[in-house]
Design a protein around this motif. Structure first.
Motif, PDB file in Angstrom:
ATOM      1  N   ARG A   1      52.414  41.463  -9.241  1.00 55.99           N
ATOM      2  CA  ARG A   1      52.341  42.710 -10.012  1.00 55.99           C
ATOM      3  C   ARG A   1      52.791  42.503 -11.456  1.00 55.99           C
ATOM      4  O   ARG A   1      52.165  43.009 -12.381  1.00 55.99           O
ATOM      5  CB  ARG A   1      53.231  43.772  -9.328  1.00 55.99           C
ATOM      6  CG  ARG A   1      53.235  45.116 -10.033  1.00 55.99           C
ATOM      7  CD  ARG A   1      54.372  45.998  -9.546  1.00 55.99           C
ATOM      8  NE  ARG A   1      55.669  45.389  -9.834  1.00 55.99           N
ATOM      9  CZ  ARG A   1      56.824  45.776  -9.313  1.00 55.99           C
ATOM     10  NH1 ARG A   1      56.849  46.768  -8.453  1.00 55.99           N
ATOM     11  NH2 ARG A   1      57.947  45.181  -9.640  1.00 55.99           N
TER      12      ARG A   1
ATOM     13  N   SER B   1      57.060  52.263  -4.825  1.00 60.83           N
ATOM     14  CA  SER B   1      56.126  53.076  -5.619  1.00 60.83           C
ATOM     15  C   SER B   1      54.872  53.388  -4.819  1.00 60.83           C
ATOM     16  O   SER B   1      54.363  54.513  -4.864  1.00 60.83           O
ATOM     17  CB  SER B   1      55.741  52.360  -6.911  1.00 60.83           C
ATOM     18  OG  SER B   1      56.905  51.970  -7.590  1.00 60.83           O
ATOM     19  N   ALA B   2      54.391  52.404  -4.074  1.00 57.30           N
ATOM     20  CA  ALA B   2      53.191  52.611  -3.252  1.00 57.30           C
ATOM     21  C   ALA B   2      53.473  53.657  -2.168  1.00 57.30           C
ATOM     22  O   ALA B   2      52.650  54.537  -1.905  1.00 57.30           O
ATOM     23  CB  ALA B   2      52.759  51.281  -2.624  1.00 57.30           C
TER      24      ALA B   2
ATOM     25  N   GLY C   1      53.086  44.546   6.522  1.00 63.22           N
ATOM     26  CA  GLY C   1      51.666  44.538   6.867  1.00 63.22           C
ATOM     27  C   GLY C   1      50.793  44.977   5.701  1.00 63.22           C
ATOM     28  O   GLY C   1      51.242  45.003   4.548  1.00 63.22           O
ATOM     29  N   ASP C   2      49.556  45.333   6.012  1.00 63.78           N
ATOM     30  CA  ASP C   2      48.635  45.727   4.934  1.00 63.78           C
ATOM     31  C   ASP C   2      48.828  47.209   4.571  1.00 63.78           C
ATOM     32  O   ASP C   2      49.686  47.893   5.132  1.00 63.78           O
ATOM     33  CB  ASP C   2      47.180  45.418   5.313  1.00 63.78           C
ATOM     34  CG  ASP C   2      46.734  46.179   6.546  1.00 63.78           C
ATOM     35  OD1 ASP C   2      47.437  47.118   6.971  1.00 63.78           O
ATOM     36  OD2 ASP C   2      45.668  45.835   7.094  1.00 63.78           O
ATOM     37  N   LEU C   3      48.020  47.675   3.617  1.00 59.17           N
ATOM     38  CA  LEU C   3      48.205  49.044   3.126  1.00 59.17           C
ATOM     39  C   LEU C   3      47.941  50.082   4.206  1.00 59.17           C
ATOM     40  O   LEU C   3      48.607  51.121   4.244  1.00 59.17           O
ATOM     41  CB  LEU C   3      47.307  49.290   1.902  1.00 59.17           C
ATOM     42  CG  LEU C   3      47.780  48.609   0.615  1.00 59.17           C
ATOM     43  CD1 LEU C   3      46.745  48.775  -0.491  1.00 59.17           C
ATOM     44  CD2 LEU C   3      49.125  49.167   0.158  1.00 59.17           C
TER      45      LEU C   3
ATOM     46  N   ARG D   1      54.663  39.709  -3.958  1.00 60.47           N
ATOM     47  CA  ARG D   1      54.065  40.956  -4.469  1.00 60.47           C
ATOM     48  C   ARG D   1      54.597  41.327  -5.841  1.00 60.47           C
ATOM     49  O   ARG D   1      53.838  41.748  -6.706  1.00 60.47           O
ATOM     50  CB  ARG D   1      54.309  42.098  -3.477  1.00 60.47           C
ATOM     51  CG  ARG D   1      53.448  41.962  -2.230  1.00 60.47           C
ATOM     52  CD  ARG D   1      53.576  43.167  -1.325  1.00 60.47           C
ATOM     53  NE  ARG D   1      52.861  42.967  -0.066  1.00 60.47           N
ATOM     54  CZ  ARG D   1      53.122  43.614   1.052  1.00 60.47           C
ATOM     55  NH1 ARG D   1      54.085  44.534   1.082  1.00 60.47           N
ATOM     56  NH2 ARG D   1      52.418  43.376   2.144  1.00 60.47           N
TER      57      ARG D   1
ATOM     58  N   GLY E   1      59.613  45.076  -5.453  1.00 64.25           N
ATOM     59  CA  GLY E   1      58.408  44.587  -4.791  1.00 64.25           C
ATOM     60  C   GLY E   1      58.281  44.961  -3.324  1.00 64.25           C
ATOM     61  O   GLY E   1      57.341  44.544  -2.652  1.00 64.25           O
ATOM     62  N   SER E   2      59.219  45.764  -2.814  1.00 64.75           N
ATOM     63  CA  SER E   2      59.153  46.137  -1.386  1.00 64.75           C
ATOM     64  C   SER E   2      58.026  47.135  -1.129  1.00 64.75           C
ATOM     65  O   SER E   2      57.528  47.231  -0.006  1.00 64.75           O
ATOM     66  CB  SER E   2      60.490  46.709  -0.923  1.00 64.75           C
ATOM     67  OG  SER E   2      60.832  47.860  -1.663  1.00 64.75           O
ATOM     68  N   GLY E   3      57.655  47.881  -2.184  1.00 59.14           N
ATOM     69  CA  GLY E   3      56.564  48.852  -2.034  1.00 59.14           C
ATOM     70  C   GLY E   3      56.992  50.303  -2.197  1.00 59.14           C
ATOM     71  O   GLY E   3      56.268  51.205  -1.783  1.00 59.14           O
TER      72      GLY E   3
HETATM   73  P1  ADP Z   1      58.420  48.535  -5.788  1.00 60.22           P
HETATM   74  O1  ADP Z   1      58.131  49.888  -6.390  1.00 60.22           O
HETATM   75  O2  ADP Z   1      59.294  48.607  -4.574  1.00 60.22           O
HETATM   76  O3  ADP Z   1      58.936  47.520  -6.761  1.00 60.22           O
HETATM   77  P2  ADP Z   1      55.516  48.424  -5.526  1.00 60.22           P
HETATM   78  O4  ADP Z   1      55.222  49.706  -4.824  1.00 60.22           O
HETATM   79  O5  ADP Z   1      55.220  48.351  -6.981  1.00 60.22           O
HETATM   80  O6  ADP Z   1      57.039  47.954  -5.242  1.00 60.22           O
HETATM   81  O7  ADP Z   1      54.757  47.271  -4.738  1.00 60.22           O
HETATM   82  C1  ADP Z   1      54.763  45.934  -5.238  1.00 60.22           C
HETATM   83  C2  ADP Z   1      53.336  45.419  -5.285  1.00 60.22           C
HETATM   84  O8  ADP Z   1      52.870  45.226  -3.948  1.00 60.22           O
HETATM   85  C3  ADP Z   1      52.360  46.390  -5.942  1.00 60.22           C
HETATM   86  O9  ADP Z   1      51.406  45.655  -6.652  1.00 60.22           O
HETATM   87  C4  ADP Z   1      51.728  47.099  -4.748  1.00 60.22           C
HETATM   88  O10 ADP Z   1      50.429  47.556  -5.041  1.00 60.22           O
HETATM   89  C5  ADP Z   1      51.707  46.010  -3.688  1.00 60.22           C
HETATM   90  N1  ADP Z   1      51.855  46.515  -2.320  1.00 60.22           N
HETATM   91  C6  ADP Z   1      52.706  47.461  -1.860  1.00 60.22           C
HETATM   92  N2  ADP Z   1      52.583  47.624  -0.530  1.00 60.22           N
HETATM   93  C7  ADP Z   1      51.632  46.757  -0.110  1.00 60.22           C
HETATM   94  C8  ADP Z   1      51.032  46.428   1.166  1.00 60.22           C
HETATM   95  N3  ADP Z   1      51.420  47.034   2.297  1.00 60.22           N
HETATM   96  N4  ADP Z   1      50.074  45.494   1.172  1.00 60.22           N
HETATM   97  C9  ADP Z   1      49.684  44.867   0.051  1.00 60.22           C
HETATM   98  N5  ADP Z   1      50.200  45.120  -1.172  1.00 60.22           N
HETATM   99  C10 ADP Z   1      51.159  46.037  -1.256  1.00 60.22           C
END
Ligand code: ADP
Length: 200
Positions: A145, A17-18, A178-180, A141, A13-15
């Motif tokens: 998800r 993949s994003a 923070g935000d995206l 998060r 959930g750290s982000g």
């Molecule tokens: P991981 O791959 O590390 O488990 P993800 O990339 O799937 O994490 O991110 C977890 C969730 O948080 C996803 O639903 C993603 O869209 C969301 N997310 C990631 N970065 C942000 C951000 N900066 N602000 C808001 N939501 C985010």
């Protein structure tokens, strides 16, 4: 060919993949260790046969693919079985990642892995980028998800390397609290830095 390999890690959930998608948008090749973990156990691969021989037919679904829930159950309370499986899969995953990264066509490439250090995949990378958020954000998060099982997310967080230990091993840290748009800004800055490093 990529002159620089950057390992990207962070807790659930750290982000990761994003962040990976943001780098891909900039034309950077990224390999995902979780995807590779599925590739090496596809039907016909030697690892699947080894798993079937070790755990018996219940580890395989009727369609011939790996029965993941059954396997998870089989190793759940059996540390030796879990170790056996990791000893089988980690080298295969690492080899597949190494081959793909060697073939990457962008100036630098990413290896994205939740278990970069635990699996020895850090040996395949030149630098480590940690995607970091406080645990409360991770929980929120990831459970949003994955549909809300916060207890399950808590257990996964507890099983992963702790936040400080990960930060201590980072070359770069992306603060994703923070935000995206704040995340994208940091990706853009890191992209310039890695491009610069890959030219040296
Ligand atoms: P991981 O791959 O590390 O488990 P993800 O990339 O799937 O994490 O991110 C977890 C969730 O948080 C996803 O639903 C993603 O869209 C969301 N997310 C990631 N970065 C942000 C951000 N900066 N602000 C808001 N939501 C985010």
């Amino acid at each position: 060919m990529a002159n620089l390999i950057v390992g990207v890690t962070g807790g659930i959930g750290s982000g990761k993949s994003a962040v990976m998608r943001a780098f891909e948008e900039l034309g950077i090749v990224a390999e995902d260790a979780d995807v590779m973990a599925r590739v090496v156990v596809k039907p016909g691969k030697p690892a699947l046969k080894a798993i079937a021989a070790h755990f018996g037919p219940e580890a395989i679904s009727p369609d011939g693919s790996l029965n993941r829930p059954a396997l998870r159950q089989l190793i759940f309370s059996d540390a030796d079985a879990k170790q056996w499986l990791e000893n089988l899969l980690h080298p295969l995953i690492n080899q597949e990642l190494e081959e793909r990264l060697a073939a990457a066509t962008s100036p630098y490439a990413l290896l994205v892995s939740p278990l970069l250090f635990e699996t020895g995949q850090n040996r395949l990378v030149d630098r480590v980028l940690v995607v970091d958020v406080p645990e409360a954000v991770q929980l929120e998060r990831a459970s949003q998800r994955d549909g809300g099982d916060t207890e399950q997310i808590r257990r996964i967080i507890a099983s992963q390397m702790n936040r400080q230990e990960r930060l201590d091993r980072a070359d770069e840290v992306l603060d994703n609290s923070g935000d995206l748009s704040a995340m994208l800004e940091q990706v853009e800055r890191l992209h310039q830095q890695y491009l610069e490093m890959s030219r040296r």
